[in-house]
Every structure is written in structure tokens, then in C-alpha cells.
Design a protein around this motif. Structure first.
Motif, short mmCIF file in Angstrom:
data_model
loop_
_atom_site.label_atom_id
_atom_site.label_comp_id
_atom_site.label_asym_id
_atom_site.label_seq_id
_atom_site.Cartn_x
_atom_site.Cartn_y
_atom_site.Cartn_z
N UNK A 263 -2.59 31.50 -41.59
CA UNK A 263 -2.10 32.11 -42.61
C UNK A 263 -2.97 31.78 -43.92
N UNK A 264 -2.96 32.75 -44.92
CA UNK A 264 -3.79 32.13 -46.05
C UNK A 264 -5.12 31.85 -45.99
N UNK A 265 -5.59 31.31 -47.20
CA UNK A 265 -7.05 31.19 -47.19
C UNK A 265 -7.97 32.34 -47.31
N UNK A 266 -8.95 32.61 -46.79
CA UNK A 266 -10.06 33.87 -46.89
C UNK A 266 -9.83 34.46 -45.47
N UNK A 290 -5.12 38.43 -34.22
CA UNK A 290 -6.03 39.44 -34.85
C UNK A 290 -5.26 40.41 -35.64
N UNK A 291 -4.03 40.18 -35.96
CA UNK A 291 -3.02 40.95 -36.84
C UNK A 291 -3.70 40.78 -38.30
N UNK A 292 -3.70 42.23 -38.92
CA UNK A 292 -4.13 42.39 -40.14
C UNK A 292 -3.26 41.60 -41.39
N UNK A 293 -3.94 40.92 -42.35
CA UNK A 293 -3.22 40.01 -43.05
C UNK A 293 -2.23 40.92 -44.18
#
Length: 322
Positions: A263-266, A290-293
Motif C-alpha cells: 500500500x502506498x508508494x509508487x 494486482x488490485x488497482x490502487x
């Protein structure tokens, strides 16, 4: 003594036998006292009797029940849907409806689904990238998996198309709906199940609902991979349903917490691990990736609305857990 041994035939015989051996009264009382303690402990810790075990649905009894299921001739069925595509079990099946069960049959295999074993009927439509497609998911009660050859299925998934529509004579159980059943396969199937399933509860039939969950794109589900296999995670009022391989339904009450990874970052995606309560039948964690952010806040919001604990892998996610 907490337990009077003389109320049991074997207890009376034991006392008589000990007296025959000329034991002192003190030793006789001590032995009887210890035996009584053993009896009392055994009564407290004994396993449920056969009727109780049946009520609790022991695995062995359920396996025996599954093995004893008798296949029927579809020609004697109240109604038959031909060539219905399934993803669990995979393949096309003719589906026969009998008074107590529905039967899936093709040239290779068959399976019987007792109506009394069905916990939920999930009608999942508006699937992204699959227009005019509706999945009907039958969630089986805990311990009532459907046996198909050597395989056992906790959920059954039919993948139906809106066209062509069905038109068949209504069986006796559906006469209140008219002389004929017409409509898309998912509609006719739902009408048949609603007519045969007894003791229907408020959450027996469920659909994906925008008031319960809506993705960042306005969809009712989000894409998620199980390993390398793609699938869809569908948040429902009663729990999470994963439509993919392996298909799985996870009731809210069975989920202990959901861990979030990357979670988070790039990163443009994140992963989750669904952890189940120790007593849940499906105790093995489910990992989805691989769930879209863009769906992070949406999924976390849904979980918190359902009072499911949300955690960042390796630490508490206090900002979300309150």
C-alpha cells in the motif's frame, strides 16, 4: 461420591468383585471414589451422541450422505434447462429440477445439489468486460459441499447469457407464477430456485448493490488475481464473493481481518490477504493481488462498514481501524 456407582449394573458388579478380594473398607471406598471421579469426568468431556453429531454436521456423516446421493433420470425431472454453462464445476450441463434437489448432468459427470444445502443464491450481473452476462452463484452451507466425482465444491457458479431467452412449461412448484416460465436463463433459474428452496431468509437471495459497494469506476466489483488467474471480487451485504479460480464466498462473520500489502508508494496496485476466524470452515487464508490502487479507499470503506478489521501487513492500520 459425586456419582453413585451402584446406579449402574457394571458399578454394582465392580463393588461386589472388590469385596470378594477381601479389600479393607478404606481401600474399597478409595477405589470407588476414584472410579466415580473418572465416570464424572468422562460424562463432562464425552463427545456428542450420534444425533448431536448429525445436527452439527460431522464431516464423516456428511461425506457418507454425499456418497449415498442417487442420480436420477432427467426425463423424470419437473423441469430441465439444457446446455447451461458452468465455471464451477467447469463445463456445460443439463440442469434438472426435482422436488428435493437440482441435478447437473453431462456425458462426463454429474452432481446433485440438495436445496436444503443452499445457503445463498448470488445473482451477479453488470460484470465489467462481460456484457450481457450474469453469474448465478450457489453458496453451500458449511459442511454441505457438493460432491462431483472426486471433487467437492463449496460454491456452484453458472455463467449465463441474457440471450436467447428461455420459454418452458412451469412445473407444479411454480404454478403460482403462471403456466410458463420465460426470460433470461438467470431469471428462470432464480424463479425455479425460489419455488423449491424452503425456509427462504432475507439474505438467501443476494445481488451486487451499488448502495453496498461501488468501485472507483462505478462498477459493482473489482478485478483481482488469485495467483496468475484473473477474477472478480464482489463485495455484498452478507460477505465477499470471489468469482474466479478458486471461487469462494466469505461471509462477514467468518472473516477475522483483511491484511493489505504494497500500500502506498509508487505501486499502481495492491494485494490483500483475507484471514478467517479460527473456527471458520474455510480457515485457509485467501490471497488476492494486482488490485488497482484506485480501489484502496473503496474496499477499505466497505470492510469498515461491515465491521471487518483492516490491517496493513506487519502493523496496525490505525487510521482505518479507529
Amino acid at each position: 461420591m459425586a456419582v453413585n456407582l451402584t446406579q449402574y449394573r457394571a458399578g454394582t458388579e465392580l463393588v461386589s468383585l472388590l469385596k470378594q478380594h477381601g479389600l479393607p473398607k478404606g481401600a474399597l471406598n478409595l477405589i470407588c471414589h476414584k472410579v466415580a471421579e473418572i465416570v464424572e469426568e468422562a460424562l463432562k468431556t464425552r463427545k456428542p451422541s450420534a444425533p448431536a453429531a448429525q445436527a452439527n454436521g460431522s464431516a464423516q456423516q456428511q461425506a457418507a450422505t454425499s456418497a449415498a446421493v442417487t442420480l436420477k433420470d432427467l426425463q423424470s425431472a419437473d423441469a430441465v434447462l439444457h446446455g447451461v454453462p458452468f465455471t464451477i464445476p467447469r463445463g456445460k450441463f443439463d440442469v434438472g429440477f426435482f422436488p428435493d434437489s437440482m441435478q447437473l448432468s453431462n456425458k462426463q459427470t454429474s452432481a446433485v445439489v440438495p436445496y436444503s444445502s443452499i445457503q445463498h443464491v448470488l445473482v451477479i450481473d453488470a460484470i465489467p468486460k462481460l456484457p450481457n452476462t450474469t453469474n448465478v452463484v450457489l453458496v453451500m452451507k458449511s459442511g454441505h459441499a457438493v460432491k462431483q466425482g472426486k471433487n467437492c465444491h463449496d460454491i456452484i457458479v453458472l455463467q449465463t447469457k441474457d440471450k436467447p431467452e428461455l420459454d418452458l412449461p412451469a412445473p407444479a412448484a411454480c404454478q403460482h407464477l403462471g403456466d410458463r416460465l420465460t426470460g433470461a436463463t438467470a431469471v428462470v433459474l432464480s424463479l425455479l430456485l425460489a419455488s423449491y428452496i424452503e425456509d427462504i431468509q432475507e439474505d438467501t437471495f443476494l445481488t451486487a448493490d451499488a448502495s453496498v459497494f461501488s468501485s472507483s469506476a462505478g462498477d459493482l466489483m473489482i478485478a483481482a488475481n488469485s495467483g496468475a488467474s484473473p477474477g472478480w471480487l464482489v463485495p455484498l451485504s452478507a460477505g465477499l464473493c470471489y468469482v474466479g479460480k478458486p471461487g469462494r464466498f466469505m461471509s462477514n462473520s467468518s472473516i477475522s481481518k483483511v491484511l493489505f500489502h504494497r500500500v502506498g508508494g509508487s505501486s499502481s496496485t495492491f494485494d490483500i490477504t483475507v484471514i478467517f476466524n479460527s473456527g471458520a470452515a474455510a480457515a485457509k487464508p485467501l490471497e488476492l493481488g494486482q488490485i488497482d490502487a484506485a480501489e484502496l479507499s473503496k474496499l477499505q470503506g466497505y470492510l469498515l462498514d461491515q465491521r471487518i478489521k483492516v490491517r496493513l501487513a506487519g502493523a496496525d492500520l490505525a487510521v482505518f481501524c479507529g
